[in-house]
Design an enzyme around this catalytic site. Structure first.
Site, PDB file in Angstrom:
ATOM      1  N   HIS A   1       0.841  -1.198   0.000  1.00 47.89           N
ATOM      2  CA  HIS A   1       0.000   0.000   0.000  1.00 47.89           C
ATOM      3  C   HIS A   1       0.872   1.241   0.000  1.00 47.89           C
ATOM      4  O   HIS A   1       2.013   1.226   0.478  1.00 47.89           O
ATOM      5  CB  HIS A   1      -0.912   0.013   1.233  1.00 47.89           C
ATOM      6  CG  HIS A   1      -1.975  -1.024   1.178  1.00 47.89           C
ATOM      7  ND1 HIS A   1      -3.212  -0.787   0.628  1.00 47.89           N
ATOM      8  CD2 HIS A   1      -1.987  -2.316   1.581  1.00 47.89           C
ATOM      9  CE1 HIS A   1      -3.934  -1.881   0.697  1.00 47.89           C
ATOM     10  NE2 HIS A   1      -3.224  -2.824   1.275  1.00 47.89           N
TER      11      HIS A   1
ATOM     12  N   LYS B   1      14.629  -9.505   0.905  1.00 50.61           N
ATOM     13  CA  LYS B   1      15.623  -9.174  -0.124  1.00 50.61           C
ATOM     14  C   LYS B   1      15.957 -10.430  -0.912  1.00 50.61           C
ATOM     15  O   LYS B   1      15.665 -11.550  -0.485  1.00 50.61           O
ATOM     16  CB  LYS B   1      16.877  -8.549   0.492  1.00 50.61           C
ATOM     17  CG  LYS B   1      17.597  -9.454   1.450  1.00 50.61           C
ATOM     18  CD  LYS B   1      18.773  -8.735   2.086  1.00 50.61           C
ATOM     19  CE  LYS B   1      19.467  -9.707   3.043  1.00 50.61           C
ATOM     20  NZ  LYS B   1      20.589  -9.117   3.713  1.00 50.61           N
TER      21      LYS B   1
END
Length: 180
Positions: A118, A167
């Site tokens: 978001h 990551k």
């Protein structure tokens, strides 16, 4: 300007205020309803599992891939699943911006592949954007792992149980933890 589906697939921000957003949400609801049907199918009936998966993927799930329902998924068309994969039950795929699963990938139970985020601006918080997740061939994702938007898990990598992957994971490595 791109239509909302193209924007979503291109990982651009989409907002409930945009034209076409209702169609995007209706597509999501249709996928979720089909996934609910899938949840009622016996794991032994892989033919029926594959038939329902084909509906919300918009393409054929490889016959060599095993999918154990239930699968919680918001939108299937941008999701691709390779040959000889084994996907355990109770996984959640937020697929609107794209999930690519290579060949020979093992995905443990309760794995979350989350590509949607978001907007950080509280005045635009209802807007969303995606970042594609790629899981390269022969990777193994352990039970209850969450893979966050934009992550690439390299060829042959192993992600340990309960990890939160924020990551990229290098090929042929073993990682575990919160966060990885």
């Amino acid at each position: 300007m791109n239509d909302i589906f193209s924007k979503d697939l291109s990982c651009e921000t989409v907002s409930p205020d945009e034209p076409g957003y209702e169609a995007l949400i209706n597509g999501t609801f249709h996928t979720m309803e089909t996934a609910q049907e899938l949840a009622a199918v016996s794991v032994r009936d892989q033919k029926r599992v594959h038939g329902l998966m084909d509906v919300f993927l918009g393409k054929e799930l490889p016959g060599s891939t095993t999918m154990l329902p239930p699968l919680y998924i918001d939108y299937g068309k941008p999701v691709s699943i390779g040959e000889r994969c084994f996907i355990q039950q109770c996984c959640t795929f937020f697929g609107r911006g794209g999930i690519e699963i290579g060949n020979d990938v093992f995905i443990g139970p309760k794995v979350n592949l989350i590509i949607i985020n978001h907007d950080a601006d509280p005045d635009n918080r209802s807007a969303t954007y995606g970042r594609r997740i790629v899981i390269e061939g022969n990777a193994w994702i352990g039970i209850s792992t969450t893979v966050l938007p934009g992550v690439r898990i390299g060829y042959g990598a192993i992600v340990g149980t309960g990890s939160v992957v924020k990551k990229d994971v290098e090929p042929m490595t073993v990682v575990a933890g919160n966060p990885v």
